[in-house]
Design a protein around this motif. Sequence first.
Motif, short mmCIF file in Angstrom:
data_model
loop_
_atom_site.label_atom_id
_atom_site.label_comp_id
_atom_site.label_asym_id
_atom_site.label_seq_id
_atom_site.Cartn_x
_atom_site.Cartn_y
_atom_site.Cartn_z
N LEU A 284 0.85 -1.19 0.00
CA LEU A 284 0.00 0.00 0.00
C LEU A 284 0.89 1.24 0.00
CD1 LEU A 284 -2.58 -1.35 2.56
CD2 LEU A 284 -3.16 -0.59 0.24
N VAL A 285 0.38 2.30 -0.59
CA VAL A 285 1.16 3.53 -0.73
C VAL A 285 0.66 4.54 0.31
CG1 VAL A 285 1.87 5.37 -2.29
CG2 VAL A 285 1.46 3.07 -3.19
N PHE A 286 1.46 4.77 1.34
CA PHE A 286 1.11 5.70 2.41
C PHE A 286 2.36 6.41 2.88
CE2 PHE A 286 1.71 1.45 4.06
CZ PHE A 286 2.52 1.60 5.17
N GLY A 287 2.22 7.35 3.76
CA GLY A 287 3.34 8.19 4.18
C GLY A 287 4.48 7.40 4.80
N ASN A 288 5.70 7.60 4.31
CA ASN A 288 6.90 6.96 4.84
C ASN A 288 6.74 5.44 4.92
OD1 ASN A 288 8.74 9.27 5.43
ND2 ASN A 288 7.00 9.91 6.70
N ASN A 289 6.17 4.90 3.86
CA ASN A 289 5.93 3.45 3.83
C ASN A 289 7.17 2.64 3.50
OD1 ASN A 289 5.89 4.59 1.24
ND2 ASN A 289 4.68 2.92 0.39
N ASP A 290 8.32 3.33 3.42
CA ASP A 290 9.56 2.63 3.08
C ASP A 290 10.43 2.38 4.30
OD1 ASP A 290 10.18 5.38 3.47
OD2 ASP A 290 12.02 5.15 2.28
N ARG A 291 9.98 2.76 5.49
CA ARG A 291 10.84 2.60 6.67
C ARG A 291 11.11 1.13 6.95
NH1 ARG A 291 8.51 7.57 9.33
NH2 ARG A 291 10.28 9.00 9.29
N PRO A 292 12.34 0.78 7.39
CA PRO A 292 12.60 -0.59 7.81
C PRO A 292 11.59 -1.03 8.86
CG PRO A 292 14.66 0.64 7.65
CD PRO A 292 13.55 1.64 7.46
N HIS B 53 -9.76 -2.25 13.14
CA HIS B 53 -10.25 -0.90 12.87
C HIS B 53 -10.72 -0.85 11.42
CE1 HIS B 53 -8.61 0.82 16.63
NE2 HIS B 53 -7.60 -0.02 16.43
N GLY B 54 -12.02 -1.11 11.22
CA GLY B 54 -12.58 -1.06 9.87
C GLY B 54 -12.75 0.38 9.42
N GLY B 55 -12.57 0.61 8.10
CA GLY B 55 -12.72 1.96 7.57
C GLY B 55 -11.63 2.90 8.01
N HIS B 56 -10.45 2.38 8.34
CA HIS B 56 -9.31 3.20 8.77
C HIS B 56 -8.10 2.91 7.87
CE1 HIS B 56 -11.73 3.88 12.33
NE2 HIS B 56 -10.86 4.80 12.75
N VAL B 57 -7.16 3.81 7.88
CA VAL B 57 -5.92 3.66 7.10
C VAL B 57 -4.74 4.13 7.92
CG1 VAL B 57 -7.01 3.88 4.82
CG2 VAL B 57 -6.23 5.94 6.03
N ILE B 58 -3.57 3.63 7.59
CA ILE B 58 -2.33 4.19 8.13
C ILE B 58 -1.94 5.35 7.24
CG2 ILE B 58 0.12 3.77 8.52
CD1 ILE B 58 -0.52 0.93 9.27
N VAL B 59 -1.86 6.52 7.83
CA VAL B 59 -1.55 7.73 7.08
C VAL B 59 -0.05 7.96 7.01
CG1 VAL B 59 -1.93 10.23 6.97
CG2 VAL B 59 -3.76 8.73 7.77
N ASN B 60 0.63 7.60 8.09
CA ASN B 60 2.06 7.88 8.17
C ASN B 60 2.71 6.93 9.16
OD1 ASN B 60 4.48 9.14 7.69
ND2 ASN B 60 3.96 11.09 8.67
N SER C 49 -3.04 11.85 2.52
CA SER C 49 -2.28 12.30 3.69
C SER C 49 -2.89 13.54 4.34
CB SER C 49 -0.84 12.61 3.28
OG SER C 49 -0.81 13.73 2.41
N GLY C 50 -3.94 14.08 3.71
CA GLY C 50 -4.53 15.30 4.23
C GLY C 50 -3.90 16.54 3.63
N LYS C 51 -2.89 16.34 2.78
CA LYS C 51 -2.20 17.45 2.13
C LYS C 51 -2.00 17.09 0.66
CE LYS C 51 0.51 18.66 6.27
NZ LYS C 51 1.89 18.81 6.82
N PRO C 52 -1.71 18.07 -0.20
CA PRO C 52 -1.32 17.72 -1.56
C PRO C 52 -0.12 16.79 -1.55
CG PRO C 52 -1.71 20.09 -1.35
CD PRO C 52 -1.74 19.54 0.04
N VAL C 53 -0.05 15.91 -2.54
CA VAL C 53 1.01 14.90 -2.51
C VAL C 53 2.40 15.52 -2.48
CG1 VAL C 53 -0.30 13.06 -3.60
CG2 VAL C 53 0.87 14.74 -5.02
N SER C 54 2.56 16.72 -3.02
CA SER C 54 3.87 17.36 -3.03
C SER C 54 4.23 17.99 -1.70
CB SER C 54 3.92 18.42 -4.13
OG SER C 54 2.94 19.42 -3.90
#
Length: 844
Positions: A291-299, A371-378, A508-513
């Motif tokens: 899934l593509v979310f904020g800082n999804n590349d952390r070890p 937690h249904g209807g929720h996402v990891i934002v960051n 993320s609640g903000k523009p992707v940039s």
Amino acid sequence: MTQSHRLSRGGRIDRSRPLSFTFNGKRYQGYAGDTLASALLANGVFVVGRSFKLHRPRGIVAAGAEEPNAIMQVGEGATVRPDQRATQVELYDGLQASTVANLGFDPMAVNNKLSALLPAGFYYKTFMWPQSFWPRYEKQIRKAAGLGRAPSEPDPARYEKMNAHADVLVVGGGPAGLAAALVAGRAGARVMLVDEQAELGGALLHASETINNQPASDWISATVAELETMSEVRILRRATAFGHYDHNFVGIVEDCNDFAGEGQSGALRYRYWRVRARQVVHATGAHERPLVFGNNDRPGVMLASAISTYVNRYGVAPGKRAVVFTNNDSAYQTALDLHAANVEVAAVIDARSEPKGGLVEQVQQAGIEIHGGHVIVNTRGGRHVKAVEVQRLQNGQLAGERKTINCDLVANSGGWSPVVHLHCHAGALPVWDDAKACFLPPEPTVPGQRSAGAVTGADTLQDCLEQGINAATEAVREAGFEAGDKPELKAADAPAGTPLQPLWLVPSGKPVSRGPLQFVDFQNDTTAADIVLATCEGYESVQHVKRYTAMGFGTDQGKLGNINGMAILADTLGQSIPETGTTTYRPAYTPVAFAALVGRETGDFFQPIRKTAMHEWHVEQGALFENVGQWKRPWYYPRAGETMQQALQRECLATREHVGVLDASTLGKIEVHVADANTFLDMIYTGGRRKMKTGTCRYGLMLHEDGMIFDDGVTAKLGDNHYLLTTTSGGAAGALRWLEEWHQTEWPHMDVFFTSITDQWATIAVNGPDSRKVLESLCDDIDLSGEAFPFMALREGTVAGVPARVFRISFTGELAFEINVNANYGRHVWEAVMAAGEPYGITP
């Protein structure tokens, strides 16, 4: 050497065989059956690399060929293997692994702080001027990328090539592939079963499934045992089918000894199989999407299925407290696997508002909060994930308060992408399936190919088994065999669940940039913001966006990121994913060692040395040789005290005044025959061939499309629609390819065949005023007079008692004849010519 994350029990590893290895100079311990990746995780090593552009710390994400981060140098000195995936490197005692990038203090990590200044395409914009500086720029860019270093010493290992034919080639040794191979083997067909892992079984190796009310592992063992008793079945383990080409030609590289660290002292390292199959069954499976979310590349952020693999197959818990993030049911199995391994599962975060089904109920019964209807934002953390930020998702937008959940492991799953790469190599275009949210192989596919298992979107074990049986049944019938006894296979019923809900980009609640970095392609540091930027700068084709952002450019060929990237592009352009299309998958499916493709064709064997039938005679006479194509052709014959120029003048003068003889066997010779030979050659050569009379010759020019001459040989007409073409020595192969290309691509309707006969004929060119006298003493069945045998003619007869074709052709301007005989008699006729020419001072 404590293995802090090794489970006390479980897995398919052999705990009685500990193995010692080093990583970046530090010593660790694993077990037989581990991969380098599982052994590193077991020892608590989570940072295994740095990202390509931003030099962010990266950890292990996957468990197989789709791994984008854990790219290692394995071995040392002449046997070092660069750019090896730790997930595919089997552990052996004494293994040495290292990274090119500095995992500690890395000055290039400043790029992460400057990421806003390094968007997609910044290379193209920044390093354009001055143009002459590009070589300097490139050197530093490549150095900064942290890619592997090739060995600088000669490779002592050995490599082989093998050609094979199969009635049925099965690619993939999972449940569908094993079932297919079993059916084809029972039918008596020649079967090849190819799988890239050390053990057959595919996903069943880390699952708790049952077949016929027995553990799946028992069925695997019984099936493999039966296949190994079949004389017409060949099983290739540790073998990757990296390319599927026209006419069911498949390239396969088999690891023969490298997995055990035996790539030295002349040991066989890799074997390259070139397989021509009548039928191919693709049982290549599917890769889980992140899934593509904020800082999804952390070890610590990993694919859910990979975590299940490490837990169940290798006995490793990649973390102590986990959060599962998903939009489908499969990740719930990971939650159960972690729970069974006594790893705390803090929560399951499900993007679907009301997840239901058997797996969901089992997770609830285990006391795990959903937690249904929720996402990891960051995510939070530095060199390892420490917590996640969770928020409600309503109608595609974030709502409510953001919560923080502490964890050191994130298992995420965005659905599954069938491995359609090999289908695409062979020309098939994948088809988008909205219900499954993935590209599937087309039906019907390319003739001679079939698909079975997860690659078709099948999501239950029973479907995979049935598809394997059915695909093989059809394949053996197409190959001309009667299907034998079909195995009766029954898998446990899969629990009902809630359909997948596509989620291509978590807001993320903000523009992707402006928001946190959301990574699509981990290997190339391609973010969602890069894709949006590409569209803003006018790139709308998925192929252009791929090149501008480097999405899918890496050694993982976009296995994890491409579908997410295409979907984000489609959403940005306001069109559907099918309208956007997919990028082109090209061989190799996974990186292939150059040495495996080269085989033994190195050093003196890089090009075969071709010698004429008279070669040893030339050596005995002290000739010096020049390389003409691959041939050794006599250059000149120096006498004692002669310079090259003096020798050349002597030889030329002898030819002008009396007679000289040349070994012209190196000239290319191609026979062209069958009904349309006349018409075809009229199209190939300048000047017609159709009006030529049998027994005559004509010079001809072959031109490339640009009008430039690339061959100027002689055409001899041997009979109706039967010609002999001579070409330059170095251009013979190119001329034959040229003929074949135009026949296959432009005029396939013409009935014409081409046969290279260069090696079958020895050619002796006799030149000079006395050449007719020499030939008359050796040939009594051909009238050699000028009236009976004019220039640019050919005759058949015998020379020195050997059947011969004699051509009246000259390239010196003198009276000349070319004698063509079976190469086996070449030296005999040559020596006869020399003897007959002695009274005239014949000179080679």
